[in-house]
Design a protein around this motif. Structure first.
Motif, PDB file in Angstrom:
ATOM      1  N   LYS A 113       0.833  -1.211   0.000  1.00  0.00           N
ATOM      2  CA  LYS A 113       0.000   0.000   0.000  1.00  0.00           C
ATOM      3  C   LYS A 113       0.863   1.255   0.000  1.00  0.00           C
ATOM      4  O   LYS A 113       0.575   2.219  -0.704  1.00  0.00           O
ATOM      5  CB  LYS A 113      -0.902   0.028   1.240  1.00  0.00           C
ATOM      6  N   LEU A 114       1.890   1.260   0.826  1.00  0.00           N
ATOM      7  CA  LEU A 114       2.783   2.419   0.899  1.00  0.00           C
ATOM      8  C   LEU A 114       3.450   2.669  -0.446  1.00  0.00           C
ATOM      9  O   LEU A 114       3.513   3.802  -0.921  1.00  0.00           O
ATOM     10  CB  LEU A 114       3.864   2.202   1.959  1.00  0.00           C
ATOM     11  N   THR A 115       3.948   1.615  -1.052  1.00  0.00           N
ATOM     12  CA  THR A 115       4.633   1.749  -2.335  1.00  0.00           C
ATOM     13  C   THR A 115       3.670   2.256  -3.399  1.00  0.00           C
ATOM     14  O   THR A 115       3.975   3.213  -4.119  1.00  0.00           O
ATOM     15  CB  THR A 115       5.248   0.401  -2.758  1.00  0.00           C
ATOM     16  N   THR A 116       2.506   1.645  -3.498  1.00  0.00           N
ATOM     17  CA  THR A 116       1.514   2.036  -4.501  1.00  0.00           C
ATOM     18  C   THR A 116       1.074   3.475  -4.297  1.00  0.00           C
ATOM     19  O   THR A 116       1.035   4.268  -5.249  1.00  0.00           O
ATOM     20  CB  THR A 116       0.292   1.098  -4.441  1.00  0.00           C
ATOM     21  N   THR A 117       0.759   3.831  -3.068  1.00  0.00           N
ATOM     22  CA  THR A 117       0.301   5.184  -2.759  1.00  0.00           C
ATOM     23  C   THR A 117       1.396   6.205  -3.053  1.00  0.00           C
ATOM     24  O   THR A 117       1.127   7.280  -3.597  1.00  0.00           O
ATOM     25  CB  THR A 117      -0.147   5.290  -1.289  1.00  0.00           C
ATOM     26  N   THR A 118       2.628   5.876  -2.707  1.00  0.00           N
ATOM     27  CA  THR A 118       3.755   6.784  -2.949  1.00  0.00           C
ATOM     28  C   THR A 118       3.936   7.037  -4.440  1.00  0.00           C
ATOM     29  O   THR A 118       4.058   8.180  -4.877  1.00  0.00           O
ATOM     30  CB  THR A 118       5.044   6.220  -2.327  1.00  0.00           C
ATOM     31  N   SER A 178       3.807  15.136 -10.640  1.00  0.00           N
ATOM     32  CA  SER A 178       5.080  15.147 -11.361  1.00  0.00           C
ATOM     33  C   SER A 178       5.485  16.525 -11.868  1.00  0.00           C
ATOM     34  O   SER A 178       6.668  16.810 -11.995  1.00  0.00           O
ATOM     35  CB  SER A 178       5.049  14.151 -12.517  1.00  0.00           C
ATOM     36  N   SER A 179       4.517  17.388 -12.147  1.00  0.00           N
ATOM     37  CA  SER A 179       4.859  18.716 -12.654  1.00  0.00           C
ATOM     38  C   SER A 179       5.038  19.737 -11.528  1.00  0.00           C
ATOM     39  O   SER A 179       5.339  20.894 -11.782  1.00  0.00           O
ATOM     40  CB  SER A 179       3.776  19.200 -13.615  1.00  0.00           C
ATOM     41  N   ARG A 180       4.885  19.305 -10.296  1.00  0.00           N
ATOM     42  CA  ARG A 180       5.006  20.216  -9.155  1.00  0.00           C
ATOM     43  C   ARG A 180       6.423  20.197  -8.595  1.00  0.00           C
ATOM     44  O   ARG A 180       7.211  19.306  -8.862  1.00  0.00           O
ATOM     45  CB  ARG A 180       4.033  19.812  -8.051  1.00  0.00           C
ATOM     46  N   SER A 181       6.693  21.165  -7.752  1.00  0.00           N
ATOM     47  CA  SER A 181       7.987  21.212  -7.069  1.00  0.00           C
ATOM     48  C   SER A 181       8.082  20.023  -6.118  1.00  0.00           C
ATOM     49  O   SER A 181       7.060  19.462  -5.712  1.00  0.00           O
ATOM     50  CB  SER A 181       8.119  22.514  -6.273  1.00  0.00           C
ATOM     51  N   PRO A 182       9.297  19.639  -5.733  1.00  0.00           N
ATOM     52  CA  PRO A 182       9.442  18.533  -4.777  1.00  0.00           C
ATOM     53  C   PRO A 182       8.680  18.784  -3.470  1.00  0.00           C
ATOM     54  O   PRO A 182       8.087  17.866  -2.920  1.00  0.00           O
ATOM     55  CB  PRO A 182      10.951  18.463  -4.524  1.00  0.00           C
ATOM     56  N   GLU A 183       8.680  20.027  -3.022  1.00  0.00           N
ATOM     57  CA  GLU A 183       7.980  20.358  -1.774  1.00  0.00           C
ATOM     58  C   GLU A 183       6.476  20.167  -1.915  1.00  0.00           C
ATOM     59  O   GLU A 183       5.826  19.635  -1.009  1.00  0.00           O
ATOM     60  CB  GLU A 183       8.308  21.794  -1.342  1.00  0.00           C
ATOM     61  N   ASP A 184       5.922  20.614  -3.045  1.00  0.00           N
ATOM     62  CA  ASP A 184       4.483  20.427  -3.279  1.00  0.00           C
ATOM     63  C   ASP A 184       4.150  18.951  -3.439  1.00  0.00           C
ATOM     64  O   ASP A 184       3.129  18.481  -2.946  1.00  0.00           O
ATOM     65  CB  ASP A 184       4.019  21.202  -4.518  1.00  0.00           C
ATOM     66  N   ALA A 185       5.008  18.216  -4.133  1.00  0.00           N
ATOM     67  CA  ALA A 185       4.793  16.780  -4.310  1.00  0.00           C
ATOM     68  C   ALA A 185       4.834  16.066  -2.964  1.00  0.00           C
ATOM     69  O   ALA A 185       4.063  15.134  -2.713  1.00  0.00           O
ATOM     70  CB  ALA A 185       5.837  16.194  -5.256  1.00  0.00           C
ATOM     71  N   ALA A 186       5.711  16.519  -2.062  1.00  0.00           N
ATOM     72  CA  ALA A 186       5.802  15.930  -0.724  1.00  0.00           C
ATOM     73  C   ALA A 186       4.513  16.152   0.054  1.00  0.00           C
ATOM     74  O   ALA A 186       4.060  15.272   0.787  1.00  0.00           O
ATOM     75  CB  ALA A 186       7.003  16.501   0.030  1.00  0.00           C
ATOM     76  N   LEU A 187       3.897  17.323  -0.118  1.00  0.00           N
ATOM     77  CA  LEU A 187       2.621  17.598   0.557  1.00  0.00           C
ATOM     78  C   LEU A 187       1.519  16.692   0.016  1.00  0.00           C
ATOM     79  O   LEU A 187       0.692  16.185   0.780  1.00  0.00           O
ATOM     80  CB  LEU A 187       2.233  19.065   0.391  1.00  0.00           C
ATOM     81  N   LEU A 210       9.476  14.384   1.591  1.00  0.00           N
ATOM     82  CA  LEU A 210      10.343  15.057   0.631  1.00  0.00           C
ATOM     83  C   LEU A 210      11.480  14.124   0.198  1.00  0.00           C
ATOM     84  O   LEU A 210      11.807  14.035  -0.986  1.00  0.00           O
ATOM     85  CB  LEU A 210      10.901  16.351   1.223  1.00  0.00           C
ATOM     86  N   ALA A 211      12.050  13.403   1.146  1.00  0.00           N
ATOM     87  CA  ALA A 211      13.112  12.448   0.816  1.00  0.00           C
ATOM     88  C   ALA A 211      12.601  11.360  -0.128  1.00  0.00           C
ATOM     89  O   ALA A 211      13.284  10.966  -1.077  1.00  0.00           O
ATOM     90  CB  ALA A 211      13.680  11.820   2.094  1.00  0.00           C
ATOM     91  N   ALA A 212      11.383  10.890   0.111  1.00  0.00           N
ATOM     92  CA  ALA A 212      10.787   9.865  -0.756  1.00  0.00           C
ATOM     93  C   ALA A 212      10.587  10.405  -2.167  1.00  0.00           C
ATOM     94  O   ALA A 212      10.911   9.733  -3.150  1.00  0.00           O
ATOM     95  CB  ALA A 212       9.457   9.390  -0.174  1.00  0.00           C
ATOM     96  N   VAL A 213      10.063  11.619  -2.276  1.00  0.00           N
ATOM     97  CA  VAL A 213       9.851  12.245  -3.584  1.00  0.00           C
ATOM     98  C   VAL A 213      11.178  12.368  -4.326  1.00  0.00           C
ATOM     99  O   VAL A 213      11.292  12.012  -5.504  1.00  0.00           O
ATOM    100  CB  VAL A 213       9.176  13.630  -3.435  1.00  0.00           C
ATOM    101  N   GLU A 214      12.179  12.869  -3.643  1.00  0.00           N
ATOM    102  CA  GLU A 214      13.482  13.068  -4.280  1.00  0.00           C
ATOM    103  C   GLU A 214      14.097  11.745  -4.729  1.00  0.00           C
ATOM    104  O   GLU A 214      14.664  11.655  -5.813  1.00  0.00           O
ATOM    105  CB  GLU A 214      14.410  13.837  -3.344  1.00  0.00           C
ATOM    106  N   ARG A 215      13.979  10.705  -3.920  1.00  0.00           N
ATOM    107  CA  ARG A 215      14.525   9.395  -4.303  1.00  0.00           C
ATOM    108  C   ARG A 215      13.834   8.860  -5.550  1.00  0.00           C
ATOM    109  O   ARG A 215      14.488   8.398  -6.476  1.00  0.00           O
ATOM    110  CB  ARG A 215      14.382   8.389  -3.165  1.00  0.00           C
ATOM    111  N   LYS A 257      15.659   6.230  -7.942  1.00  0.00           N
ATOM    112  CA  LYS A 257      16.046   5.289  -6.891  1.00  0.00           C
ATOM    113  C   LYS A 257      14.801   4.613  -6.334  1.00  0.00           C
ATOM    114  O   LYS A 257      13.694   5.092  -6.511  1.00  0.00           O
ATOM    115  CB  LYS A 257      16.792   6.021  -5.779  1.00  0.00           C
ATOM    116  N   THR A 258      14.997   3.514  -5.664  1.00  0.00           N
ATOM    117  CA  THR A 258      13.868   2.802  -5.078  1.00  0.00           C
ATOM    118  C   THR A 258      13.697   3.186  -3.613  1.00  0.00           C
ATOM    119  O   THR A 258      14.633   3.671  -2.978  1.00  0.00           O
ATOM    120  CB  THR A 258      14.067   1.275  -5.160  1.00  0.00           C
ATOM    121  N   LEU A 259      12.507   2.954  -3.114  1.00  0.00           N
ATOM    122  CA  LEU A 259      12.241   3.132  -1.691  1.00  0.00           C
ATOM    123  C   LEU A 259      12.258   1.762  -1.052  1.00  0.00           C
ATOM    124  O   LEU A 259      11.793   0.793  -1.645  1.00  0.00           O
ATOM    125  CB  LEU A 259      10.870   3.773  -1.462  1.00  0.00           C
TER     126      LEU A 259
END
Length: 86
Positions: free
Chosen positions: A20-25, A33-42, A61-66, A71-73
């Motif tokens: 669930k975490l992987t799918t939701t992430t 995808s077109s948003r800033s990393p900070e907005d994507a993190a929200l 934010l770390a998850a978005v950046e990875r 990279k994989t989570l």
């Protein structure tokens, strides 16, 4: 390497939490995808909250950046240390 830890107790109640975490992430990051990393993190934080998972803004934010870096989570399952909570 960033790792996202899940307590053992949550995993026992929700054995499919990793999936669930992987799918939701992935869904949240694709949606934003077109948003800033900070907005994507929200967006990610909100979507995780919908499935009952609470992550800090920093972890989101770390998850978005990875993911954006290709990279994989890796979600780790660990037992809660009751002594650390005291």
């Amino acid at each position: 390497m960033s790792e996202f830890r899940i307590t053992h107790e949550i995993h026992q109640v929700h054995p499919d939490i990793r999936e669930k975490l992987t799918t939701t992430t992935i869904e949240a990051i694709n949606e934003s995808s077109s948003r800033s990393p900070e907005d994507a993190a929200l967006v990610l934080r909100h979507k995780l909250g919908e499935i009952g998972v609470h992550m800090s803004e920093e972890a989101c934010l770390a998850a978005v950046e990875r993911i954006r870096q290709g990279k994989t989570l890796r979600f780790e399952i660990e037992q809660v240390d009751d002594e650390a909570d005291r």
